[in-house]
Motif scaffolding. Structure first.
Motif, short mmCIF file in Angstrom:
data_model
loop_
_atom_site.label_atom_id
_atom_site.label_comp_id
_atom_site.label_asym_id
_atom_site.label_seq_id
_atom_site.Cartn_x
_atom_site.Cartn_y
_atom_site.Cartn_z
N ALA A 58 0.85 -1.20 0.00
CA ALA A 58 0.00 0.00 0.00
C ALA A 58 0.88 1.24 0.00
N PRO A 59 0.49 2.26 -0.74
CA PRO A 59 1.28 3.49 -0.70
C PRO A 59 1.11 4.17 0.65
N ASP A 60 2.19 4.72 1.15
CA ASP A 60 2.15 5.52 2.36
C ASP A 60 1.30 6.76 2.09
N VAL A 61 0.69 7.29 3.12
CA VAL A 61 -0.14 8.49 2.95
C VAL A 61 0.64 9.62 2.28
N ARG A 62 1.94 9.68 2.49
CA ARG A 62 2.76 10.73 1.85
C ARG A 62 2.73 10.60 0.33
N HIS A 63 2.71 9.36 -0.19
CA HIS A 63 2.65 9.17 -1.65
C HIS A 63 1.32 9.66 -2.21
N VAL A 64 0.25 9.38 -1.49
CA VAL A 64 -1.07 9.80 -1.95
C VAL A 64 -1.18 11.33 -1.88
N THR A 65 -0.68 11.90 -0.82
CA THR A 65 -0.69 13.36 -0.69
C THR A 65 0.11 14.00 -1.83
N ARG A 66 1.28 13.44 -2.12
CA ARG A 66 2.11 13.97 -3.22
C ARG A 66 1.35 13.88 -4.54
N ARG A 67 0.62 12.79 -4.75
CA ARG A 67 -0.17 12.62 -5.97
C ARG A 67 -1.23 13.72 -6.08
N LEU A 68 -1.89 14.04 -4.96
CA LEU A 68 -2.91 15.10 -4.97
C LEU A 68 -2.28 16.46 -5.28
N VAL A 69 -1.09 16.69 -4.76
CA VAL A 69 -0.38 17.94 -5.04
C VAL A 69 -0.08 18.02 -6.54
N GLU A 70 0.45 16.93 -7.11
CA GLU A 70 0.83 16.91 -8.52
C GLU A 70 -0.39 16.98 -9.44
N ALA A 71 -1.42 16.21 -9.13
CA ALA A 71 -2.56 16.10 -10.04
C ALA A 71 -3.53 17.28 -9.95
N TYR A 72 -3.67 17.86 -8.76
CA TYR A 72 -4.70 18.87 -8.56
C TYR A 72 -4.17 20.23 -8.14
N TYR A 74 -2.97 21.14 -5.33
CA TYR A 74 -3.12 21.47 -3.92
C TYR A 74 -1.75 21.74 -3.32
N ASP A 75 -1.70 22.57 -2.28
CA ASP A 75 -0.47 22.58 -1.52
C ASP A 75 -0.50 21.35 -0.60
N LYS A 76 0.61 21.03 -0.02
CA LYS A 76 0.75 19.79 0.73
C LYS A 76 -0.26 19.70 1.88
N LYS A 77 -0.41 20.78 2.61
CA LYS A 77 -1.33 20.79 3.75
C LYS A 77 -2.77 20.62 3.29
N ALA A 78 -3.14 21.31 2.22
CA ALA A 78 -4.51 21.21 1.70
C ALA A 78 -4.79 19.80 1.16
N ALA A 79 -3.79 19.20 0.53
CA ALA A 79 -3.95 17.85 0.01
C ALA A 79 -4.22 16.86 1.14
N LYS A 80 -3.47 16.98 2.21
CA LYS A 80 -3.65 16.09 3.35
C LYS A 80 -5.02 16.32 3.99
N GLN A 81 -5.41 17.58 4.10
CA GLN A 81 -6.72 17.90 4.67
C GLN A 81 -7.84 17.32 3.80
N TRP A 82 -7.72 17.43 2.49
CA TRP A 82 -8.71 16.89 1.56
C TRP A 82 -8.82 15.37 1.73
N LEU A 83 -7.69 14.71 1.82
CA LEU A 83 -7.66 13.25 1.98
C LEU A 83 -8.41 12.85 3.26
N PHE A 84 -8.19 13.58 4.34
CA PHE A 84 -8.84 13.24 5.59
C PHE A 84 -10.28 13.72 5.65
N GLU A 85 -10.69 14.63 4.77
CA GLU A 85 -12.11 14.95 4.64
C GLU A 85 -12.84 13.81 3.94
#
Length: 110
Positions: A58-72, A74-85
Motif C-alpha cells: 500500500a502506498p504511504d499516505v505521503r505518496h497519496v498526498t504527493r499525488r494530490l499535489v501533482e494532479a490537482y 493542492y499545496d501539501k497541507k490542503a492535500a492532506k486535509q482533503w484526503l482526511f475529509e
C-alpha cells in the motif's frame, strides 16, 4: 466479479488477497464504512491500486498526498486535509481498506 460475500477478509475487514479488488467491492467496502464513493474518491483509489500493482504494498499516505499535489495543484497541507475529509476515520482505516490493501503495519498514517 468479487463482492463482499465472496471475498476473504481478515478480522478487521481488510481484503486478504488484494488481487480480488474491483470497483464493486470498493463500493461495498465504502458502504460498510458509511461512505458513498463519489467522483473525488476514484482517482485516489485508482492511484493506490496502481501503486500496489507496481510495488505490491500500500502506498504511504505521503505518496497519496504527493499525488494530490501533482494532479490537482493542492499545496501539501490542503492535500492532506482533503484526503482526511474524504476518509474521516483515517487513511489506514478507510482508504486502505476500501482500496483492497492489506492493513498497513508501522508507517506514517498522517
Amino acid at each position: 466479479m468479487h463482492s463482499i460475500a465472496h471475498t476473504a477478509r481478515d478480522v478487521e475487514g481488510y481484503v486478504v488477497n488484494p488481487e480480488d479488488w474491483n470497483e464493486r467491492l470498493a463500493l461495498e467496502l465504502a458502504a460498510e464504512e458509511g461512505l458513498e464513493l463519489t467522483e473525488p474518491y476514484w482517482p485516489i483509489l485508482h492511484f493506490m491500486r496502481d501503486y500496489w500493482q507496481e510495488h505490491k504494498v500500500a502506498p504511504d499516505v505521503r505518496h497519496v498526498t504527493r499525488r494530490l499535489v501533482e494532479a490537482y495543484g493542492y499545496d501539501k497541507k490542503a492535500a492532506k486535509q482533503w484526503l482526511f475529509e474524504l476518509f474521516p476515520y483515517g487513511y489506514v482505516k478507510q482508504a486502505c481498506k476500501i482500496a483492497g490493501m492489506h492493513r498497513p503495519r508501522a508507517w506514517s498514517t498522517g
